[in-house]
Design a protein around this motif. Structure first.
Motif, PDB file in Angstrom:
ATOM      1  N   ALA A 309      32.432  39.295  38.750  1.00 37.61           N
ATOM      2  CA  ALA A 309      31.995  39.325  37.339  1.00 37.61           C
ATOM      3  C   ALA A 309      31.608  40.750  36.958  1.00 37.61           C
ATOM      4  O   ALA A 309      31.940  41.232  35.865  1.00 37.61           O
ATOM      5  CB  ALA A 309      30.834  38.363  37.136  1.00 37.61           C
ATOM      6  N   ALA A 310      30.914  41.448  37.861  1.00 40.03           N
ATOM      7  CA  ALA A 310      30.485  42.818  37.575  1.00 40.03           C
ATOM      8  C   ALA A 310      31.688  43.763  37.478  1.00 40.03           C
ATOM      9  O   ALA A 310      31.741  44.639  36.611  1.00 40.03           O
ATOM     10  CB  ALA A 310      29.526  43.304  38.662  1.00 40.03           C
ATOM     11  N   PHE A 311      32.670  43.565  38.345  1.00 38.64           N
ATOM     12  CA  PHE A 311      33.877  44.401  38.285  1.00 38.64           C
ATOM     13  C   PHE A 311      34.604  44.176  36.960  1.00 38.64           C
ATOM     14  O   PHE A 311      35.006  45.130  36.282  1.00 38.64           O
ATOM     15  CB  PHE A 311      34.804  44.090  39.471  1.00 38.64           C
ATOM     16  CG  PHE A 311      36.159  44.725  39.342  1.00 38.64           C
ATOM     17  CD1 PHE A 311      36.306  46.104  39.427  1.00 38.64           C
ATOM     18  CD2 PHE A 311      37.291  43.947  39.107  1.00 38.64           C
ATOM     19  CE1 PHE A 311      37.566  46.711  39.281  1.00 38.64           C
ATOM     20  CE2 PHE A 311      38.547  44.529  38.959  1.00 38.64           C
ATOM     21  CZ  PHE A 311      38.681  45.920  39.045  1.00 38.64           C
ATOM     22  N   LEU A 312      34.757  42.916  36.567  1.00 41.45           N
ATOM     23  CA  LEU A 312      35.479  42.606  35.320  1.00 41.45           C
ATOM     24  C   LEU A 312      34.728  43.154  34.107  1.00 41.45           C
ATOM     25  O   LEU A 312      35.311  43.394  33.054  1.00 41.45           O
ATOM     26  CB  LEU A 312      35.683  41.098  35.186  1.00 41.45           C
ATOM     27  CG  LEU A 312      36.804  40.517  36.056  1.00 41.45           C
ATOM     28  CD1 LEU A 312      36.781  38.991  36.030  1.00 41.45           C
ATOM     29  CD2 LEU A 312      38.173  41.027  35.592  1.00 41.45           C
ATOM     30  N   ASP A 313      33.439  43.356  34.295  1.00 41.39           N
ATOM     31  CA  ASP A 313      32.567  43.841  33.235  1.00 41.39           C
ATOM     32  C   ASP A 313      32.393  45.361  33.299  1.00 41.39           C
ATOM     33  O   ASP A 313      31.514  45.910  32.626  1.00 41.39           O
ATOM     34  CB  ASP A 313      31.202  43.159  33.468  1.00 41.39           C
ATOM     35  CG  ASP A 313      30.510  42.841  32.188  1.00 41.39           C
ATOM     36  OD1 ASP A 313      31.191  42.787  31.169  1.00 41.39           O
ATOM     37  OD2 ASP A 313      29.268  42.653  32.242  1.00 41.39           O
ATOM     38  N   ASP A 314      33.151  46.003  34.174  1.00 37.44           N
ATOM     39  CA  ASP A 314      33.082  47.464  34.332  1.00 37.44           C
ATOM     40  C   ASP A 314      31.756  47.956  34.874  1.00 37.44           C
ATOM     41  O   ASP A 314      31.364  49.089  34.625  1.00 37.44           O
ATOM     42  CB  ASP A 314      33.329  48.162  32.981  1.00 37.44           C
ATOM     43  CG  ASP A 314      34.781  48.524  32.816  1.00 37.44           C
ATOM     44  OD1 ASP A 314      35.492  48.524  33.838  1.00 37.44           O
ATOM     45  OD2 ASP A 314      35.191  48.807  31.672  1.00 37.44           O
ATOM     46  N   ARG A 315      31.039  47.103  35.600  1.00 33.33           N
ATOM     47  CA  ARG A 315      29.748  47.512  36.155  1.00 33.33           C
ATOM     48  C   ARG A 315      29.828  47.823  37.644  1.00 33.33           C
ATOM     49  O   ARG A 315      28.835  48.168  38.271  1.00 33.33           O
ATOM     50  CB  ARG A 315      28.696  46.412  35.922  1.00 33.33           C
ATOM     51  CG  ARG A 315      28.202  46.335  34.500  1.00 33.33           C
ATOM     52  CD  ARG A 315      27.143  45.251  34.340  1.00 33.33           C
ATOM     53  NE  ARG A 315      27.710  43.917  34.425  1.00 33.33           N
ATOM     54  CZ  ARG A 315      27.313  42.984  35.289  1.00 33.33           C
ATOM     55  NH1 ARG A 315      26.361  43.238  36.165  1.00 33.33           N
ATOM     56  NH2 ARG A 315      27.878  41.791  35.288  1.00 33.33           N
ATOM     57  N   LEU A 316      31.021  47.651  38.219  1.00 32.90           N
ATOM     58  CA  LEU A 316      31.176  47.849  39.667  1.00 32.90           C
ATOM     59  C   LEU A 316      32.611  48.301  39.934  1.00 32.90           C
ATOM     60  O   LEU A 316      33.551  47.716  39.384  1.00 32.90           O
ATOM     61  CB  LEU A 316      30.912  46.510  40.386  1.00 32.90           C
ATOM     62  CG  LEU A 316      30.935  46.510  41.913  1.00 32.90           C
ATOM     63  CD1 LEU A 316      29.706  47.247  42.463  1.00 32.90           C
ATOM     64  CD2 LEU A 316      30.949  45.074  42.451  1.00 32.90           C
ATOM     65  N   PRO A 317      32.781  49.347  40.786  1.00 35.46           N
ATOM     66  CA  PRO A 317      34.156  49.726  41.131  1.00 35.46           C
ATOM     67  C   PRO A 317      34.801  48.664  42.025  1.00 35.46           C
ATOM     68  O   PRO A 317      34.100  47.869  42.656  1.00 35.46           O
ATOM     69  CB  PRO A 317      33.991  51.052  41.877  1.00 35.46           C
ATOM     70  CG  PRO A 317      32.580  51.086  42.337  1.00 35.46           C
ATOM     71  CD  PRO A 317      31.780  50.208  41.417  1.00 35.46           C
ATOM     72  N   PHE A 318      36.125  48.687  42.082  1.00 33.88           N
ATOM     73  CA  PHE A 318      36.880  47.684  42.839  1.00 33.88           C
ATOM     74  C   PHE A 318      36.388  47.567  44.288  1.00 33.88           C
ATOM     75  O   PHE A 318      36.138  46.469  44.788  1.00 33.88           O
ATOM     76  CB  PHE A 318      38.372  48.051  42.785  1.00 33.88           C
ATOM     77  CG  PHE A 318      39.258  47.055  43.458  1.00 33.88           C
ATOM     78  CD1 PHE A 318      39.589  45.858  42.827  1.00 33.88           C
ATOM     79  CD2 PHE A 318      39.768  47.297  44.723  1.00 33.88           C
ATOM     80  CE1 PHE A 318      40.412  44.929  43.448  1.00 33.88           C
ATOM     81  CE2 PHE A 318      40.594  46.371  45.350  1.00 33.88           C
ATOM     82  CZ  PHE A 318      40.918  45.191  44.705  1.00 33.88           C
ATOM     83  N   LEU A 319      36.245  48.717  44.953  1.00 33.31           N
ATOM     84  CA  LEU A 319      35.841  48.667  46.370  1.00 33.31           C
ATOM     85  C   LEU A 319      34.399  48.199  46.551  1.00 33.31           C
ATOM     86  O   LEU A 319      34.007  47.780  47.638  1.00 33.31           O
ATOM     87  CB  LEU A 319      36.032  50.050  47.022  1.00 33.31           C
ATOM     88  CG  LEU A 319      37.486  50.526  47.145  1.00 33.31           C
ATOM     89  CD1 LEU A 319      37.543  51.969  47.664  1.00 33.31           C
ATOM     90  CD2 LEU A 319      38.303  49.616  48.065  1.00 33.31           C
ATOM     91  N   GLY A 320      33.641  48.260  45.474  1.00 34.16           N
ATOM     92  CA  GLY A 320      32.249  47.796  45.528  1.00 34.16           C
ATOM     93  C   GLY A 320      32.152  46.289  45.721  1.00 34.16           C
ATOM     94  O   GLY A 320      31.119  45.785  46.188  1.00 34.16           O
TER      95      GLY A 320
END
Ligand SMILES: NC(=O)c1ccc[n+]([C@@H]2O[C@H](COP(=O)([O-])OP(=O)(O)OC[C@H]3O[C@@H](n4cnc5c(N)ncnc54)[C@H](OP(=O)(O)O)[C@@H]3O)[C@@H](O)[C@H]2O)c1
Length: 362
Positions: A309-320
């Motif tokens: 959810a955070a990645f899709l929301d631009d709050r986390l990089p992919f590798l995160g």
């Protein structure tokens, strides 16, 4: 003219009706005279008129109580699908399960509920439907090993260094399957195959050492079961979820679908290779969580949901995404849950850990 046989209509309740699986299920049900959509639910999207009983949001089990279905198709995404899975399993109502997260998070409790209820658990995930069909009810004792295939997702062949700044749009461009956003990201990280590994362990009673994952870029072979006598049965077909959806809803029949027969003369590439566990650590982490058992699979799933959810929301990089899951698993109390309430608590705790980790990484 021979005698007319009237086949009883199967009453289908579809939860998650507006999603990728849900929409394809509506198509299958509408085209089949032996299936009737008696109830449909979504998370929030209005669906008035889709079925005699509909509900957008709220508790879908209330709708199921009123609908009295013969089969429930659980097409909800994520841990939110848990109550629907347990509603069907406890009552012995056939469960066509697309919502893999509920089985991953609550495997032992779900199997115990199924044993009490006595209904069928029919996998809709294409790999598990394929394995179920190859197994034909044979137990784990006759099986050498199960092979689950993975397309490899949009980033197959890339190195870790090349994944540092991939965007949501790039990760959402899946090469062979057209699916909802959460499972598409899971396919890009290989967490989807990790979830499927745990799902297969519970569905087929196989130890993790006897479940292998291989990358198969064309997604034509969905699963292979190697039997103890040396025979290996594979399930082939174009990647189209209408096949496993139809199979689960009309089992033990095989009803016609609009999906074309496999055209071998057009050429078929059967290429398999080992997954790159270094670039895609979420597959190895799932295996570890499965082997540790208890509520580690629940923690894996919860952390992955938070991170995706955070990645899709631009709050986390992919590798995160993998970092959040790894750190959560390291900190989680994975002791078994004896009840659903305890499991919900473990899920909530893992989400808190993942959210904390997210703040550090973001
Ligand atoms: N898509 C595939 O090809 C595929 C293949 C294999 C397995 N699966 C599995 O099938 C499940 C669904 O995937 P999907 O790709 O169809 O997801 P999706 O397109 O995101 O659809 C999810 C559906 O769940 C509904 N929903 C969300 N929260 C809900 C809640 N609390 N109560 C009731 N409904 C809720 C959504 O309603 P709203 O529209 O109102 O939000 C939507 O109808 C996932 O577990 C996935 O892993 C999918």
């Amino acid at each position: 003219m021979g005698p007319r046989h009237t086949v009883p209509v199967r009453r289908v309740a579809l939860i998650g009706a507006t999603g990728s699986i849900g929409r394809q299920a509506v198509e299958i049900v509408e085209a089949h005279p032996g299936l009737e959509l008696v109830a449909a639910a979504s998370g929030s999207t209005p669906i008035d008129g889709l079925a005699p009983l509909t509900q957008a949001g709220g508790d879908p089990t209330e709708l199921l109580e009123r609908a009295e279905p013969d089969v429930v198709l659980n097409a909800v995404v994520g841990f939110a699908g848990l109550p629907v899975t347990f509603w069907a399993l406890e009552r012995g109502v056939d469960l066509a399960l697309a919502n893999k997260e509920s089985l991953v998070a609550a495997g032992e409790l779900a199997l115990a509920a199924q044993a009490r209820g006595g209904g069928r658990l029919l996998p809709v995930d294409s790999e598990h439907s394929a394995a179920f069909q190859c197994l034909e009810g044979r137990g784990a004792d006759q099986v050498d090993s199960l092979v689950l295939t993975a397309s490899g997702g949009p980033f197959r062949g890339r190195t870790r260094d090349e994944l540092g700044d991939v965007t949501g749009d790039e990760a959402l461009a899946h090469p062979t399957w057209n699916m909802g956003p959460k499972i598409t990201i899971d396919s890009a990280t290989l967490a989807n195959k990790g979830l499927e590994l745990i799902e297969a362990h519970f569905l087929f009673g196989l130890p993790y050492e006897r479940i292998e994952v291989v990358v198969h870029p064309t997604s034509v072979v969905h699963a292979i079961v190697r039997f103890r006598d040396g025979a290996a049965l594979a399930h082939l077909g174009y990647p189209d979820m209408r096949v496993p959806i139809s199979f689960a809803l009309t089992y033990p029949d095989r009803s016609a679908t609009p999906v074309p027969a496999l055209d071998l003369a057009a050429g078929l590439t059967l290429e398999f290779h080992a997954p790159d566990l270094e670039t895609f650590p979420l597959l190895g982490l799932a295996r570890e969580a499965g082997l540790r058992g208890g509520t580690y699979p629940c923690a894996y799933n919860a952390a992955n949901e938070v991170a995706v959810a955070a990645f899709l929301d631009d709050r986390l990089p992919f590798l995160g995404i993998a970092d959040v899951v790894e750190e959560t698993l390291a900190a989680a109390d994975g002791s078994p849950a004896a009840t659903l309430d305890e499991l919900m608590e473990k899920d909530a705790q893992a989400r808190q850990l993942a959210t904390r980790r997210l703040r550090v990484l973001a």
